[in-house]
Design a protein around this motif. Structure first.
Motif, short mmCIF file in Angstrom:
data_model
loop_
_atom_site.label_atom_id
_atom_site.label_comp_id
_atom_site.label_asym_id
_atom_site.label_seq_id
_atom_site.Cartn_x
_atom_site.Cartn_y
_atom_site.Cartn_z
N ALA A 105 5.77 1.97 3.08
CA ALA A 105 6.23 0.74 3.72
C ALA A 105 7.16 0.01 2.77
CB ALA A 105 5.03 -0.14 4.07
N VAL A 139 8.84 -3.69 2.15
CA VAL A 139 8.66 -5.10 2.51
C VAL A 139 9.70 -5.91 1.76
CG1 VAL A 139 7.04 -7.04 2.47
CG2 VAL A 139 6.18 -4.71 2.86
N SER A 164 9.10 -5.85 7.34
CA SER A 164 8.42 -4.66 6.83
C SER A 164 8.83 -3.48 7.70
CB SER A 164 6.90 -4.84 6.81
OG SER A 164 6.40 -5.08 8.10
N SER A 165 9.11 -2.38 7.04
CA SER A 165 9.50 -1.15 7.70
C SER A 165 8.60 -0.03 7.19
CB SER A 165 10.96 -0.80 7.38
OG SER A 165 11.83 -1.78 7.88
N MET A 166 7.91 0.62 8.11
CA MET A 166 7.04 1.74 7.77
C MET A 166 7.79 3.02 8.07
SD MET A 166 4.05 2.37 6.64
CE MET A 166 3.16 3.88 6.35
N TYR A 167 7.91 3.86 7.04
CA TYR A 167 8.63 5.12 7.16
C TYR A 167 7.69 6.30 7.00
CZ TYR A 167 13.08 2.64 6.71
OH TYR A 167 14.15 1.82 6.91
N HIS A 168 8.01 7.37 7.71
CA HIS A 168 7.30 8.65 7.60
C HIS A 168 8.35 9.73 7.38
CE1 HIS A 168 4.13 11.60 8.54
NE2 HIS A 168 5.12 12.28 9.09
N TYR A 224 8.64 -1.26 12.59
CA TYR A 224 9.38 -2.34 11.95
C TYR A 224 8.80 -3.64 12.45
CZ TYR A 224 13.16 -5.68 11.12
OH TYR A 224 13.89 -6.77 10.74
#
Length: 125
Positions: free
Chosen positions: A82, A84, A103-107, A118
Protein backbone atom coordinates in the motif's frame (compact mmCIF):
# COMPACT_ATOMS: atom_id res chain seq x y z
CA UNK A 1 13.58 -5.21 -2.65
CA UNK A 2 14.20 -2.62 0.04
CA UNK A 3 11.43 -0.47 1.48
CA UNK A 4 12.91 2.57 -0.32
CA UNK A 5 12.98 0.73 -3.65
CA UNK A 6 9.36 -0.33 -3.17
CA UNK A 7 8.38 3.24 -2.29
CA UNK A 8 10.20 4.63 -5.34
CA UNK A 9 8.64 2.05 -7.67
CA UNK A 10 5.08 2.65 -6.50
CA UNK A 11 5.53 6.43 -6.40
CA UNK A 12 6.62 6.36 -10.04
CA UNK A 13 3.36 4.61 -10.95
CA UNK A 14 1.30 6.99 -8.81
CA UNK A 15 2.96 10.07 -10.33
CA UNK A 16 2.38 8.67 -13.83
CA UNK A 17 -1.31 8.31 -12.94
CA UNK A 18 -1.53 11.90 -11.75
CA UNK A 19 0.28 13.05 -14.90
CA UNK A 20 -2.27 11.14 -16.99
CA UNK A 21 -5.04 12.98 -15.11
CA UNK A 22 -3.35 16.27 -16.03
CA UNK A 23 -3.18 15.19 -19.70
CA UNK A 24 -6.78 13.89 -19.89
CA UNK A 25 -5.56 10.33 -20.50
CA UNK A 26 -6.51 9.01 -17.06
CA UNK A 27 -9.24 6.77 -18.47
CA UNK A 28 -6.73 4.77 -20.51
CA UNK A 29 -4.05 4.82 -17.80
CA UNK A 30 -6.33 3.55 -15.03
CA UNK A 31 -8.12 1.16 -17.37
CA UNK A 32 -4.75 -0.54 -17.89
CA UNK A 33 -3.54 -0.21 -14.28
CA UNK A 34 -6.60 -1.42 -12.38
CA UNK A 35 -7.40 -5.10 -11.94
CA UNK A 36 -10.77 -6.25 -13.28
CA UNK A 37 -12.28 -6.22 -9.77
CA UNK A 38 -10.52 -3.07 -8.50
CA UNK A 39 -12.40 -0.31 -6.70
CA UNK A 40 -11.90 3.39 -6.05
CA UNK A 41 -13.42 4.96 -2.93
CA UNK A 42 -13.59 8.70 -3.47
CA UNK A 43 -13.75 11.65 -1.09
CA UNK A 44 -17.37 12.34 -2.09
CA UNK A 45 -18.37 8.91 -0.77
CA UNK A 46 -18.78 7.17 -4.11
CA UNK A 47 -17.39 3.70 -4.70
CA UNK A 48 -16.54 3.03 -8.33
CA UNK A 49 -15.51 -0.11 -10.14
CA UNK A 50 -13.04 -0.13 -13.01
CA UNK A 51 -15.68 0.48 -15.67
CA UNK A 52 -17.19 3.43 -13.80
CA UNK A 53 -13.75 4.91 -13.16
CA UNK A 54 -12.71 4.82 -16.80
CA UNK A 55 -16.05 6.25 -17.90
CA UNK A 56 -15.87 9.10 -15.37
CA UNK A 57 -12.24 9.91 -16.14
CA UNK A 58 -13.01 10.04 -19.85
CA UNK A 59 -15.29 13.01 -19.13
CA UNK A 60 -13.40 14.67 -16.26
CA UNK A 61 -11.68 18.04 -16.69
CA UNK A 62 -7.89 17.78 -16.39
CA UNK A 63 -5.94 18.71 -13.31
CA UNK A 64 -3.54 21.59 -13.84
CA UNK A 65 -0.87 20.39 -11.42
CA UNK A 66 -0.30 18.09 -8.46
CA UNK A 67 2.09 17.51 -5.58
CA UNK A 68 2.58 14.40 -3.47
CA UNK A 69 3.95 14.60 0.06
CA UNK A 70 4.38 12.56 3.23
CA UNK A 71 4.77 9.41 1.13
CA UNK A 72 4.87 6.05 2.91
CA UNK A 73 4.74 2.45 1.82
CA UNK A 74 3.50 -0.58 3.71
CA UNK A 75 4.51 -4.00 2.42
CA UNK A 76 1.77 -6.61 2.54
CA UNK A 77 3.87 -9.57 1.45
CA UNK A 78 6.06 -10.33 -1.54
CA UNK A 79 3.50 -9.19 -4.12
CA UNK A 80 1.34 -6.59 -2.39
CA UNK A 81 1.89 -3.14 -0.93
CA UNK A 82 0.00 0.00 0.00
CA UNK A 83 1.19 3.48 -0.86
CA UNK A 84 -0.09 6.28 1.41
CA UNK A 85 0.45 9.99 0.81
CA UNK A 86 -1.05 13.45 0.86
CA UNK A 87 -2.08 14.63 -2.58
CA UNK A 88 -2.64 18.25 -3.51
CA UNK A 89 -4.14 18.92 -6.93
CA UNK A 90 -5.08 22.15 -8.69
CA UNK A 91 -7.66 22.69 -11.42
CA UNK A 92 -8.16 25.74 -13.60
CA UNK A 93 -11.05 27.80 -12.33
CA UNK A 94 -10.97 26.36 -8.80
CA UNK A 95 -10.22 28.79 -5.98
CA UNK A 96 -8.72 26.14 -3.71
CA UNK A 97 -6.78 22.97 -4.45
CA UNK A 98 -8.12 19.55 -3.58
CA UNK A 99 -6.06 18.17 -0.69
CA UNK A 100 -6.58 14.62 0.43
CA UNK A 101 -5.07 11.65 2.17
CA UNK A 102 -4.66 8.96 -0.49
CA UNK A 103 -3.96 5.27 -0.30
CA UNK A 104 -3.37 2.92 -3.20
CA UNK A 105 -3.17 -0.84 -2.71
CA UNK A 106 -1.13 -2.62 -5.36
CA UNK A 107 -0.78 -6.30 -6.21
CA UNK A 108 2.02 -7.55 -8.44
CA UNK A 109 0.61 -9.78 -11.20
CA UNK A 110 3.09 -11.49 -13.52
CA UNK A 111 5.77 -9.00 -12.49
CA UNK A 112 3.61 -5.90 -13.05
CA UNK A 113 2.08 -3.77 -10.29
CA UNK A 114 -1.70 -3.48 -10.66
CA UNK A 115 -4.02 -1.23 -8.65
CA UNK A 116 -6.61 -3.15 -6.63
CA UNK A 117 -7.95 -0.45 -4.29
CA UNK A 118 -7.65 3.32 -4.19
CA UNK A 119 -9.08 5.45 -1.41
CA UNK A 120 -9.09 9.20 -0.83
CA UNK A 121 -10.25 11.30 2.09
CA UNK A 122 -10.53 15.07 1.81
CA UNK A 123 -8.17 16.66 4.28
CA UNK A 124 -9.71 19.06 6.77
CA UNK A 125 -8.30 22.60 6.92
Amino acid sequence: MTNQQLLDELLAIERAGWQALCESTGDRFYGDLMTDDALMVLANGSVMDRSAVTSALGQAPPWKSFELSDERVISAGADAAALVYIGTAHRDGADEPFVGAMSSMYHRVDGTWRLVLYQQTAKAD
